[in-house]
Design a protein around this motif. Structure first.
Motif, short mmCIF file in Angstrom:
data_model
loop_
_atom_site.label_atom_id
_atom_site.label_comp_id
_atom_site.label_asym_id
_atom_site.label_seq_id
_atom_site.Cartn_x
_atom_site.Cartn_y
_atom_site.Cartn_z
N UNK A 13 -6.99 4.40 2.86
CA UNK A 13 -6.88 3.07 3.44
C UNK A 13 -6.16 3.12 4.79
N UNK A 14 -6.74 2.41 5.77
CA UNK A 14 -6.05 2.22 7.04
C UNK A 14 -5.26 0.92 6.91
N UNK A 15 -3.94 1.02 6.94
CA UNK A 15 -3.14 -0.17 6.66
C UNK A 15 -3.00 -1.06 7.88
N UNK A 16 -2.96 -0.46 9.08
CA UNK A 16 -2.83 -1.28 10.29
C UNK A 16 -3.66 -0.64 11.39
N UNK A 17 -4.00 -1.46 12.38
CA UNK A 17 -4.70 -0.92 13.55
C UNK A 17 -3.90 0.21 14.15
N UNK A 47 -3.45 -7.48 0.68
CA UNK A 47 -3.66 -7.26 2.11
C UNK A 47 -3.13 -5.93 2.60
N UNK A 48 -3.27 -4.87 1.78
CA UNK A 48 -2.73 -3.57 2.17
C UNK A 48 -3.57 -2.85 3.22
N UNK A 49 -4.79 -3.36 3.51
CA UNK A 49 -5.64 -2.56 4.39
C UNK A 49 -6.58 -3.34 5.27
#
Lengths: 95, 330
Positions: A13-17, A47-49
Protein backbone atom coordinates in the motif's frame (compact mmCIF):
# COMPACT_ATOMS: atom_id res chain seq x y z
CA UNK A 1 -14.85 -30.86 3.72
CA UNK A 2 -11.67 -28.78 3.24
CA UNK A 3 -12.35 -25.99 0.77
CA UNK A 4 -9.95 -25.66 -2.18
CA UNK A 5 -6.79 -23.70 -1.50
CA UNK A 6 -7.22 -20.21 -2.90
CA UNK A 7 -4.05 -18.47 -4.17
CA UNK A 8 -2.11 -16.28 -1.74
CA UNK A 9 -1.31 -12.63 -2.56
CA UNK A 10 1.02 -10.12 -0.95
CA UNK A 11 -0.43 -6.66 -0.45
CA UNK A 12 1.50 -3.38 -0.80
CA UNK A 13 0.00 0.00 0.00
CA UNK A 14 1.10 3.53 -0.83
CA UNK A 15 -0.05 5.47 2.20
CA UNK A 16 0.67 8.99 0.94
CA UNK A 17 1.71 10.72 -2.24
CA UNK A 18 5.43 10.50 -2.73
CA UNK A 19 5.94 7.44 -0.54
CA UNK A 20 6.77 3.97 -1.83
CA UNK A 21 4.32 1.09 -1.68
CA UNK A 22 4.97 -0.82 1.51
CA UNK A 23 4.21 -4.44 2.30
CA UNK A 24 1.30 -4.66 4.74
CA UNK A 25 0.32 -8.33 4.73
CA UNK A 26 -1.20 -11.09 2.67
CA UNK A 27 -4.58 -12.50 1.73
CA UNK A 28 -6.25 -15.27 -0.27
CA UNK A 29 -8.24 -14.53 -3.44
CA UNK A 30 -9.17 -16.36 -6.62
CA UNK A 31 -8.03 -13.64 -9.06
CA UNK A 32 -6.60 -10.12 -9.37
CA UNK A 33 -9.97 -8.34 -9.17
CA UNK A 34 -10.99 -10.14 -6.00
CA UNK A 35 -7.51 -9.73 -4.53
CA UNK A 36 -7.68 -5.95 -4.99
CA UNK A 37 -11.16 -5.78 -3.53
CA UNK A 38 -10.22 -7.92 -0.54
CA UNK A 39 -7.07 -5.82 0.01
CA UNK A 40 -9.22 -2.70 0.03
CA UNK A 41 -11.59 -4.25 2.61
CA UNK A 42 -8.93 -5.80 4.82
CA UNK A 43 -6.14 -3.22 4.80
CA UNK A 44 -7.69 0.21 4.07
CA UNK A 45 -10.83 0.52 6.21
CA UNK A 46 -9.52 3.74 7.75
CA UNK A 47 -8.09 5.53 4.77
CA UNK A 48 -4.65 3.92 5.08
CA UNK A 49 -3.88 4.14 1.37
CA UNK A 50 -4.02 5.90 -1.97
CA UNK A 51 -2.93 2.95 -4.05
CA UNK A 52 -2.72 -0.83 -3.67
CA UNK A 53 -0.54 -3.42 -5.36
CA UNK A 54 -1.35 -7.12 -5.09
CA UNK A 55 1.29 -9.63 -6.16
CA UNK A 56 0.90 -13.42 -6.23
CA UNK A 57 3.06 -14.69 -3.37
CA UNK A 58 4.37 -17.40 -5.68
CA UNK A 59 5.92 -14.67 -7.89
CA UNK A 60 8.25 -13.52 -5.12
CA UNK A 61 11.79 -14.86 -4.98
CA UNK A 62 13.31 -14.42 -1.55
CA UNK A 63 16.85 -14.67 -0.28
CA UNK A 64 17.52 -17.49 2.14
CA UNK A 65 17.80 -16.22 5.73
CA UNK A 66 20.26 -19.04 6.44
CA UNK A 67 22.60 -17.52 3.88
CA UNK A 68 22.41 -14.00 5.16
CA UNK A 69 26.06 -14.12 6.17
CA UNK A 70 27.20 -14.86 2.64
CA UNK A 71 24.64 -12.48 1.16
CA UNK A 72 25.16 -9.40 3.29
CA UNK A 73 28.46 -10.05 5.06
CA UNK A 74 30.66 -8.50 2.36
CA UNK A 75 29.02 -5.09 2.83
CA UNK A 76 29.84 -5.03 6.53
CA UNK A 77 33.59 -4.67 6.12
CA UNK A 78 33.32 -1.80 3.60
CA UNK A 79 32.95 1.00 6.04
CA UNK A 80 34.58 3.36 3.51
CA UNK A 81 31.20 3.40 1.76
CA UNK A 82 29.84 5.57 4.56
CA UNK A 83 30.45 9.33 4.80
CA UNK A 84 31.51 9.05 8.44
CA UNK A 85 34.61 7.11 7.32
CA UNK A 86 36.21 10.32 6.04
CA UNK A 87 37.72 13.06 8.20
CA UNK A 88 36.80 16.62 7.45
CA UNK A 89 38.44 19.25 9.70
CA UNK A 90 36.01 21.10 11.91
CA UNK A 91 37.00 24.48 10.44
CA UNK A 92 35.62 23.38 7.10
CA UNK A 93 32.15 23.16 8.63
CA UNK A 94 29.25 21.06 7.42
CA UNK A 95 29.86 19.04 4.30
CA UNK B 1 -10.05 -8.71 19.79
CA UNK B 2 -9.58 -11.65 21.53
CA UNK B 3 -6.75 -13.82 22.51
CA UNK B 4 -7.05 -16.07 25.45
CA UNK B 5 -4.40 -17.76 27.49
CA UNK B 6 -5.41 -21.39 27.41
CA UNK B 7 -2.01 -22.63 28.47
CA UNK B 8 -2.17 -26.14 27.19
CA UNK B 9 0.99 -26.52 25.16
CA UNK B 10 1.86 -30.15 24.84
CA UNK B 11 4.93 -31.18 26.72
CA UNK B 12 5.05 -34.48 24.83
CA UNK B 13 5.92 -32.66 21.59
CA UNK B 14 9.27 -31.59 22.87
CA UNK B 15 11.35 -34.22 21.18
CA UNK B 16 15.08 -34.02 20.83
CA UNK B 17 16.29 -31.53 18.25
CA UNK B 18 19.65 -30.35 17.16
CA UNK B 19 20.94 -28.90 20.44
CA UNK B 20 23.24 -26.42 18.76
CA UNK B 21 20.44 -24.98 16.63
CA UNK B 22 18.10 -24.85 19.60
CA UNK B 23 20.71 -22.95 21.61
CA UNK B 24 21.28 -20.56 18.72
CA UNK B 25 17.52 -20.03 18.47
CA UNK B 26 17.22 -19.28 22.19
CA UNK B 27 20.15 -16.87 21.94
CA UNK B 28 18.32 -14.96 19.19
CA UNK B 29 15.19 -14.79 21.36
CA UNK B 30 17.23 -13.63 24.36
CA UNK B 31 18.76 -10.88 22.21
CA UNK B 32 15.19 -9.72 21.41
CA UNK B 33 15.53 -10.64 17.75
CA UNK B 34 12.33 -11.41 15.84
CA UNK B 35 11.86 -14.87 14.38
CA UNK B 36 10.63 -14.83 10.77
CA UNK B 37 8.77 -17.57 8.83
CA UNK B 38 11.76 -19.07 7.02
CA UNK B 39 14.05 -19.07 10.05
CA UNK B 40 14.82 -22.33 11.82
CA UNK B 41 12.63 -22.82 14.88
CA UNK B 42 12.01 -25.70 17.30
CA UNK B 43 9.01 -27.84 16.31
CA UNK B 44 7.35 -27.10 19.66
CA UNK B 45 7.68 -23.34 19.08
CA UNK B 46 5.99 -23.74 15.69
CA UNK B 47 3.26 -25.89 17.15
CA UNK B 48 2.59 -23.64 20.15
CA UNK B 49 2.36 -20.57 17.93
CA UNK B 50 0.21 -22.26 15.29
CA UNK B 51 -2.21 -23.24 18.01
CA UNK B 52 -2.19 -19.87 19.77
CA UNK B 53 -2.51 -17.75 16.61
CA UNK B 54 -5.19 -19.94 15.06
CA UNK B 55 -7.19 -19.99 18.31
CA UNK B 56 -6.88 -16.25 18.36
CA UNK B 57 -8.13 -16.09 14.73
CA UNK B 58 -11.05 -18.42 15.49
CA UNK B 59 -11.96 -16.19 18.45
CA UNK B 60 -12.18 -13.15 16.18
CA UNK B 61 -14.46 -14.98 13.77
CA UNK B 62 -16.69 -16.61 16.41
CA UNK B 63 -16.69 -13.26 18.25
CA UNK B 64 -18.67 -11.76 15.37
CA UNK B 65 -21.67 -13.91 16.32
CA UNK B 66 -22.74 -12.49 19.70
CA UNK B 67 -22.44 -8.93 18.37
CA UNK B 68 -23.89 -9.65 14.95
CA UNK B 69 -26.98 -10.69 16.90
CA UNK B 70 -27.67 -7.00 17.63
CA UNK B 71 -26.83 -5.25 14.34
CA UNK B 72 -30.41 -5.23 13.09
CA UNK B 73 -31.71 -4.13 16.50
CA UNK B 74 -29.23 -1.36 17.33
CA UNK B 75 -31.14 1.54 18.91
CA UNK B 76 -29.98 4.24 16.46
CA UNK B 77 -28.27 4.66 13.12
CA UNK B 78 -25.14 5.94 14.88
CA UNK B 79 -24.96 2.80 17.02
CA UNK B 80 -25.74 0.56 14.07
CA UNK B 81 -22.99 2.06 11.88
CA UNK B 82 -20.47 1.71 14.71
CA UNK B 83 -21.45 -1.89 15.46
CA UNK B 84 -21.28 -2.86 11.79
CA UNK B 85 -17.80 -1.32 11.54
CA UNK B 86 -16.71 -3.11 14.69
CA UNK B 87 -17.94 -6.51 13.53
CA UNK B 88 -16.23 -5.91 10.19
CA UNK B 89 -13.01 -5.14 12.08
CA UNK B 90 -13.28 -8.45 13.93
CA UNK B 91 -13.49 -10.25 10.60
CA UNK B 92 -10.42 -8.34 9.41
CA UNK B 93 -8.56 -9.28 12.60
CA UNK B 94 -9.41 -12.92 11.99
CA UNK B 95 -7.94 -12.65 8.51
CA UNK B 96 -4.69 -10.96 9.64
CA UNK B 97 -4.30 -13.71 12.20
CA UNK B 98 -5.02 -16.60 9.83
CA UNK B 99 -2.42 -15.08 7.49
CA UNK B 100 0.10 -14.95 10.36
CA UNK B 101 -0.70 -18.55 11.35
CA UNK B 102 -0.29 -19.73 7.76
CA UNK B 103 3.31 -18.50 7.67
CA UNK B 104 4.03 -21.37 10.09
CA UNK B 105 3.03 -23.91 7.47
CA UNK B 106 -0.62 -24.84 8.08
CA UNK B 107 -3.19 -23.62 5.54
CA UNK B 108 -6.14 -21.49 6.52
CA UNK B 109 -8.53 -24.13 5.19
CA UNK B 110 -7.00 -26.71 7.50
CA UNK B 111 -7.15 -24.36 10.50
CA UNK B 112 -10.77 -23.44 9.83
CA UNK B 113 -11.69 -27.09 9.45
CA UNK B 114 -10.11 -27.84 12.84
CA UNK B 115 -12.37 -25.21 14.38
CA UNK B 116 -15.49 -26.46 12.60
CA UNK B 117 -14.70 -30.02 13.67
CA UNK B 118 -14.52 -28.84 17.28
CA UNK B 119 -10.82 -29.75 17.49
CA UNK B 120 -9.54 -26.19 17.94
CA UNK B 121 -10.58 -23.86 20.72
CA UNK B 122 -11.66 -20.25 20.66
CA UNK B 123 -12.05 -17.79 23.52
CA UNK B 124 -14.49 -19.09 26.15
CA UNK B 125 -16.11 -15.65 26.41
CA UNK B 126 -18.06 -16.08 23.16
CA UNK B 127 -19.98 -18.98 24.57
CA UNK B 128 -22.07 -16.54 26.58
CA UNK B 129 -25.24 -15.01 25.10
CA UNK B 130 -25.93 -11.31 24.36
CA UNK B 131 -29.37 -10.98 25.95
CA UNK B 132 -29.86 -7.20 25.77
CA UNK B 133 -28.46 -4.16 24.00
CA UNK B 134 -26.43 -3.40 27.15
CA UNK B 135 -24.47 -6.60 26.50
CA UNK B 136 -23.06 -4.94 23.37
CA UNK B 137 -21.86 -2.09 25.58
CA UNK B 138 -20.26 -4.49 28.06
CA UNK B 139 -18.57 -6.51 25.30
CA UNK B 140 -16.91 -3.40 23.88
CA UNK B 141 -15.97 -1.97 27.25
CA UNK B 142 -14.84 -5.13 29.07
CA UNK B 143 -14.31 -7.95 26.57
CA UNK B 144 -12.38 -5.70 24.19
CA UNK B 145 -10.75 -4.01 27.17
CA UNK B 146 -9.49 -7.37 28.43
CA UNK B 147 -8.41 -8.33 24.92
CA UNK B 148 -6.37 -5.12 24.65
CA UNK B 149 -4.60 -5.93 27.95
CA UNK B 150 -3.72 -9.34 26.54
CA UNK B 151 -2.76 -8.13 23.09
CA UNK B 152 -0.57 -5.12 23.79
CA UNK B 153 2.30 -7.29 25.10
CA UNK B 154 1.85 -9.54 22.04
CA UNK B 155 2.92 -6.63 19.82
CA UNK B 156 6.44 -7.44 21.12
CA UNK B 157 6.09 -11.20 20.77
CA UNK B 158 9.13 -12.99 19.34
CA UNK B 159 7.37 -14.20 16.19
CA UNK B 160 7.47 -11.37 13.63
CA UNK B 161 4.23 -12.01 11.67
CA UNK B 162 2.19 -12.39 14.89
CA UNK B 163 3.67 -9.24 16.43
CA UNK B 164 2.96 -7.24 13.27
CA UNK B 165 -0.62 -8.51 13.08
CA UNK B 166 -1.09 -7.52 16.73
CA UNK B 167 0.09 -3.98 16.07
CA UNK B 168 -2.62 -3.56 13.44
CA UNK B 169 -5.23 -5.18 15.66
CA UNK B 170 -4.39 -3.04 18.70
CA UNK B 171 -4.61 0.15 16.64
CA UNK B 172 -8.15 -0.74 15.65
CA UNK B 173 -9.20 -2.13 18.99
CA UNK B 174 -9.32 1.09 20.95
CA UNK B 175 -12.34 2.33 18.97
CA UNK B 176 -14.12 -0.86 20.02
CA UNK B 177 -13.57 -0.27 23.70
CA UNK B 178 -14.57 3.38 23.53
CA UNK B 179 -17.79 2.71 21.61
CA UNK B 180 -18.69 0.10 24.25
CA UNK B 181 -18.01 2.50 27.09
CA UNK B 182 -20.10 5.17 25.38
CA UNK B 183 -23.05 2.75 25.19
CA UNK B 184 -22.64 2.02 28.91
CA UNK B 185 -22.40 5.71 29.74
CA UNK B 186 -25.60 6.50 27.83
CA UNK B 187 -27.48 3.66 29.52
CA UNK B 188 -26.19 4.43 32.99
CA UNK B 189 -27.27 8.08 32.63
CA UNK B 190 -30.63 7.06 31.16
CA UNK B 191 -33.93 5.86 32.59
CA UNK B 192 -34.22 3.51 35.56
CA UNK B 193 -34.83 0.61 33.15
CA UNK B 194 -31.74 1.47 31.11
CA UNK B 195 -29.59 1.69 34.23
CA UNK B 196 -30.91 -1.68 35.40
CA UNK B 197 -30.15 -3.15 31.97
CA UNK B 198 -26.57 -1.89 32.16
CA UNK B 199 -26.11 -3.28 35.68
CA UNK B 200 -27.57 -6.65 34.74
CA UNK B 201 -25.22 -6.94 31.74
CA UNK B 202 -22.23 -6.09 33.94
CA UNK B 203 -23.40 -8.67 36.49
CA UNK B 204 -23.54 -11.38 33.85
CA UNK B 205 -20.24 -10.58 32.06
CA UNK B 206 -17.89 -9.59 34.88
CA UNK B 207 -16.73 -13.05 35.96
CA UNK B 208 -16.50 -14.57 32.47
CA UNK B 209 -14.37 -11.55 31.46
CA UNK B 210 -11.94 -12.16 34.34
CA UNK B 211 -11.66 -15.76 33.13
CA UNK B 212 -10.51 -14.53 29.71
CA UNK B 213 -7.01 -14.08 31.13
CA UNK B 214 -6.76 -17.83 31.59
CA UNK B 215 -6.13 -20.09 34.60
CA UNK B 216 -4.35 -18.70 37.66
CA UNK B 217 -0.53 -18.77 37.55
CA UNK B 218 -0.50 -21.40 40.30
CA UNK B 219 -2.41 -23.82 38.03
CA UNK B 220 -0.64 -23.30 34.71
CA UNK B 221 2.43 -25.46 34.23
CA UNK B 222 3.19 -24.45 30.68
CA UNK B 223 3.51 -20.70 30.58
CA UNK B 224 7.20 -20.98 31.45
CA UNK B 225 8.04 -22.20 27.91
CA UNK B 226 5.98 -19.42 26.34
CA UNK B 227 7.75 -16.94 28.60
CA UNK B 228 11.16 -18.37 27.71
CA UNK B 229 10.28 -17.98 24.02
CA UNK B 230 8.98 -14.45 24.61
CA UNK B 231 5.55 -15.30 23.26
CA UNK B 232 4.12 -14.42 26.64
CA UNK B 233 5.53 -11.44 28.49
CA UNK B 234 3.22 -11.18 31.50
CA UNK B 235 1.53 -13.90 33.53
CA UNK B 236 -2.23 -14.46 33.48
CA UNK B 237 -2.62 -13.13 37.02
CA UNK B 238 -0.54 -10.02 36.33
CA UNK B 239 -2.68 -9.11 33.33
CA UNK B 240 -5.90 -9.88 35.19
CA UNK B 241 -4.88 -7.59 38.05
CA UNK B 242 -3.93 -4.82 35.64
CA UNK B 243 -7.32 -5.11 34.00
CA UNK B 244 -9.23 -5.03 37.29
CA UNK B 245 -7.27 -2.00 38.49
CA UNK B 246 -8.04 -0.15 35.27
CA UNK B 247 -11.71 -1.14 35.18
CA UNK B 248 -12.98 -0.59 38.73
CA UNK B 249 -12.69 3.23 38.59
CA UNK B 250 -14.47 3.21 35.21
CA UNK B 251 -17.37 1.23 36.74
CA UNK B 252 -17.51 3.75 39.59
CA UNK B 253 -17.70 6.57 37.06
CA UNK B 254 -20.64 4.82 35.42
CA UNK B 255 -22.28 4.41 38.83
CA UNK B 256 -22.43 0.65 38.32
CA UNK B 257 -21.54 -1.93 40.95
CA UNK B 258 -18.97 -4.66 40.26
CA UNK B 259 -20.78 -7.88 41.21
CA UNK B 260 -18.20 -8.86 43.82
CA UNK B 261 -19.21 -8.06 47.39
CA UNK B 262 -15.75 -8.97 48.68
CA UNK B 263 -13.87 -6.53 46.42
CA UNK B 264 -11.69 -4.01 48.24
CA UNK B 265 -8.71 -1.83 47.56
CA UNK B 266 -5.47 -2.86 49.21
CA UNK B 267 -4.32 0.33 50.94
CA UNK B 268 -0.62 -0.53 50.71
CA UNK B 269 -0.35 -1.77 47.09
CA UNK B 270 -3.27 0.22 45.67
CA UNK B 271 -4.53 -2.91 43.86
CA UNK B 272 -8.17 -3.93 43.83
CA UNK B 273 -8.49 -7.34 45.43
CA UNK B 274 -11.22 -9.53 44.02
CA UNK B 275 -12.89 -12.69 45.27
CA UNK B 276 -12.10 -16.22 44.08
CA UNK B 277 -12.98 -17.01 40.46
CA UNK B 278 -15.16 -20.04 39.78
CA UNK B 279 -12.70 -22.04 37.68
CA UNK B 280 -15.12 -24.94 37.42
CA UNK B 281 -17.35 -22.74 35.29
CA UNK B 282 -14.35 -21.90 33.06
CA UNK B 283 -13.49 -25.58 32.65
CA UNK B 284 -17.09 -26.41 31.84
CA UNK B 285 -17.28 -23.73 29.15
CA UNK B 286 -13.95 -24.85 27.63
CA UNK B 287 -15.20 -28.44 27.67
CA UNK B 288 -18.13 -27.41 25.48
CA UNK B 289 -20.78 -26.99 28.14
CA UNK B 290 -21.19 -23.20 28.19
CA UNK B 291 -24.56 -21.59 27.44
CA UNK B 292 -23.89 -21.13 23.68
CA UNK B 293 -21.08 -23.54 22.65
CA UNK B 294 -23.31 -25.65 20.42
CA UNK B 295 -25.04 -22.61 18.90
CA UNK B 296 -21.75 -20.97 17.99
CA UNK B 297 -20.30 -24.01 16.23
CA UNK B 298 -23.61 -24.71 14.51
CA UNK B 299 -23.73 -21.10 13.23
CA UNK B 300 -20.13 -21.30 11.94
CA UNK B 301 -20.78 -24.63 10.20
CA UNK B 302 -23.96 -23.31 8.61
CA UNK B 303 -22.17 -20.18 7.33
CA UNK B 304 -19.28 -22.30 6.07
CA UNK B 305 -21.48 -24.81 4.24
CA UNK B 306 -23.96 -22.32 2.84
CA UNK B 307 -21.16 -20.00 1.72
CA UNK B 308 -19.06 -22.76 0.15
CA UNK B 309 -20.34 -21.87 -3.31
CA UNK B 310 -18.65 -18.43 -3.11
CA UNK B 311 -14.99 -19.55 -3.21
CA UNK B 312 -16.02 -22.33 -5.62
CA UNK B 313 -17.63 -19.85 -8.02
CA UNK B 314 -14.68 -17.45 -7.70
CA UNK B 315 -12.24 -20.25 -8.47
CA UNK B 316 -14.32 -21.43 -11.46
CA UNK B 317 -14.52 -17.87 -12.83
CA UNK B 318 -10.77 -17.32 -12.39
CA UNK B 319 -10.13 -20.62 -14.19
CA UNK B 320 -12.47 -19.69 -17.07
CA UNK B 321 -10.74 -16.33 -17.53
CA UNK B 322 -7.36 -18.02 -17.50
CA UNK B 323 -8.46 -20.48 -20.22
CA UNK B 324 -9.84 -17.63 -22.35
CA UNK B 325 -6.60 -15.69 -22.03
CA UNK B 326 -4.68 -18.79 -23.13
CA UNK B 327 -7.06 -19.29 -26.09
CA UNK B 328 -6.68 -15.63 -27.13
CA UNK B 329 -2.91 -15.84 -26.97
CA UNK B 330 -2.87 -19.00 -29.11
Amino acid sequence: MATPNTPLWEVFIRSRNGLAHKHVGSLHAADTTLALQAARDIYTRRGEGLSIWVVPSSAITASDPAEKGMMFGPAQSKIYRHPTFYDVPEEVGHM
Amino acid sequence: MYTQALNNSEAEDRHIEDAARAAQFQARIDADERIEPNDWMPAAYRKTLTRQISQHAHSEIVGMLPEGNWITRAPSLRRKAALLAKVQDECGHGLYLYAAAETLGTSREELVDQMLAGKAKYSSIFNYPTLTWADIGVIGWLVDGAAIMNQIPLCRCSYGPYARAMIRVCKEESFHQRQGFEIMLTLSRGSEEQRAMAQSALDRWWWPVLMMFGPPDSASQHSDTSTKWKIKRFSNDELRQKFVDATVPQAHYLGLAIPDAGMKRDPTTGHWQFSAIDWDEFKQVLAGNGPCNRDRIAARRKAHDEGAWVPEAAAAYAEKRKQRAVARAA
